[in-house]
Design a protein around this motif. Sequence first.
Motif, PDB file in Angstrom:
ATOM      1  N   SER A 138      16.420 -35.249 106.301  1.00 19.77           N
ATOM      2  CA  SER A 138      17.864 -35.155 107.003  1.00 19.77           C
ATOM      3  C   SER A 138      17.676 -34.735 108.562  1.00 19.77           C
ATOM      4  CB  SER A 138      18.988 -34.566 105.973  1.00 19.77           C
ATOM      5  OG  SER A 138      19.210 -35.326 104.845  1.00 19.77           O
TER       6      SER A 138
ATOM      7  N   VAL B 239      22.437 -48.540 108.099  1.00 20.68           N
ATOM      8  CA  VAL B 239      22.410 -47.120 107.913  1.00 20.68           C
ATOM      9  C   VAL B 239      23.712 -46.726 107.065  1.00 20.68           C
ATOM     10  CG1 VAL B 239      21.677 -46.886 110.250  1.00 20.68           C
ATOM     11  CG2 VAL B 239      24.179 -46.549 109.879  1.00 20.68           C
TER      12      VAL B 239
ATOM     13  N   ARG C  32      23.734 -43.667 104.149  1.00 20.91           N
ATOM     14  CA  ARG C  32      22.751 -43.079 104.324  1.00 20.91           C
ATOM     15  C   ARG C  32      23.392 -42.215 105.525  1.00 20.91           C
ATOM     16  NH1 ARG C  32      18.055 -44.304 106.603  1.00 20.91           N
ATOM     17  NH2 ARG C  32      18.764 -46.165 107.716  1.00 20.91           N
ATOM     18  N   PHE C  33      24.237 -42.908 106.813  1.00 20.15           N
ATOM     19  CA  PHE C  33      24.382 -41.913 107.712  1.00 20.15           C
ATOM     20  C   PHE C  33      26.025 -41.601 107.745  1.00 20.15           C
ATOM     21  CE2 PHE C  33      21.209 -43.393 111.053  1.00 20.15           C
ATOM     22  CZ  PHE C  33      19.936 -42.931 110.207  1.00 20.15           C
TER      23      PHE C  33
ATOM     24  N   MET D 264      22.446 -37.717 109.270  1.00 15.33           N
ATOM     25  CA  MET D 264      21.430 -38.652 109.017  1.00 15.33           C
ATOM     26  C   MET D 264      20.798 -38.316 107.765  1.00 15.33           C
ATOM     27  SD  MET D 264      20.262 -40.278 112.640  1.00 15.33           S
ATOM     28  CE  MET D 264      19.339 -38.437 112.979  1.00 15.33           C
TER      29      MET D 264
ATOM     30  N   LEU E  83      16.300 -40.570 105.424  1.00 14.48           N
ATOM     31  CA  LEU E  83      15.692 -41.359 106.811  1.00 14.48           C
ATOM     32  C   LEU E  83      14.736 -42.011 106.355  1.00 14.48           C
ATOM     33  CD1 LEU E  83      16.471 -38.355 109.191  1.00 14.48           C
ATOM     34  CD2 LEU E  83      17.279 -40.791 109.672  1.00 14.48           C
ATOM     35  N   LYS E  84      14.316 -43.039 107.247  1.00 13.46           N
ATOM     36  CA  LYS E  84      13.286 -44.021 107.042  1.00 13.46           C
ATOM     37  C   LYS E  84      12.352 -44.004 108.342  1.00 13.46           C
ATOM     38  CE  LYS E  84      16.037 -46.809 103.932  1.00 13.46           C
ATOM     39  NZ  LYS E  84      16.623 -48.173 103.816  1.00 13.46           N
TER      40      LYS E  84
ATOM     41  N   ASP F 228      14.092 -45.529 111.230  1.00 12.42           N
ATOM     42  CA  ASP F 228      15.087 -44.988 111.934  1.00 12.42           C
ATOM     43  C   ASP F 228      14.612 -44.221 113.169  1.00 12.42           C
ATOM     44  OD1 ASP F 228      16.427 -44.018 108.665  1.00 12.42           O
ATOM     45  OD2 ASP F 228      17.179 -45.799 110.143  1.00 12.42           O
ATOM     46  N   THR F 229      13.447 -44.311 113.430  1.00 10.93           N
ATOM     47  CA  THR F 229      12.831 -43.691 114.652  1.00 10.93           C
ATOM     48  C   THR F 229      13.291 -44.274 115.825  1.00 10.93           C
ATOM     49  OG1 THR F 229      10.819 -42.704 113.500  1.00 10.93           O
ATOM     50  CG2 THR F 229      10.671 -43.211 115.859  1.00 10.93           C
TER      51      THR F 229
ATOM     52  N   VAL G 198      10.639 -40.192 112.669  1.00 17.63           N
ATOM     53  CA  VAL G 198      10.734 -40.077 111.068  1.00 17.63           C
ATOM     54  C   VAL G 198       9.262 -40.642 110.869  1.00 17.63           C
ATOM     55  CG1 VAL G 198      11.600 -40.659 108.949  1.00 17.63           C
ATOM     56  CG2 VAL G 198      13.042 -40.540 110.796  1.00 17.63           C
TER      57      VAL G 198
END
Length: 126
Positions: A17, A64, A67-68, A83, A86-87, A90-91, A124
């Motif tokens: 997160s 998102v 998750r966000f 967030m 994270l995956k 998501d970078t 991430v």
Amino acid sequence: QVQLVESGGGLVQAGGSLRLSCAASGRTFSSYTMGWFRQAPGKEREFVAAIRYGRGNIYYADSVKGRFTISRDNAKNTVYLQMNSLKPEDTAVYYCAAERGDSIVVVSNSNAYQYWGQGTQVTVSS
């Protein structure tokens, strides 16, 4: 004129997160609709989340949702993006954006926002 400064980005492992913050200058923050966008290398800037002024209606991109979480503290002139889960996808560089609430219709349209921060990198790792 509104100036936006993002903070809170960094490197995190998948599943972790981060909380991004966006501090705004000015005394009329509460009258602005605030948005978060992101841009990954080689990709176009994409909508992440937005929160309107007034009643604070909230919107998320499907990628998102769940998750966000976007929130705002009008007393601190700050909008947040929590967030979680994270995956690697998501970078991106995450940008905060602002526009006067009565002039924005489609909150997911980046062209609708006049004011932008400098961005903060979120990476991430898998």
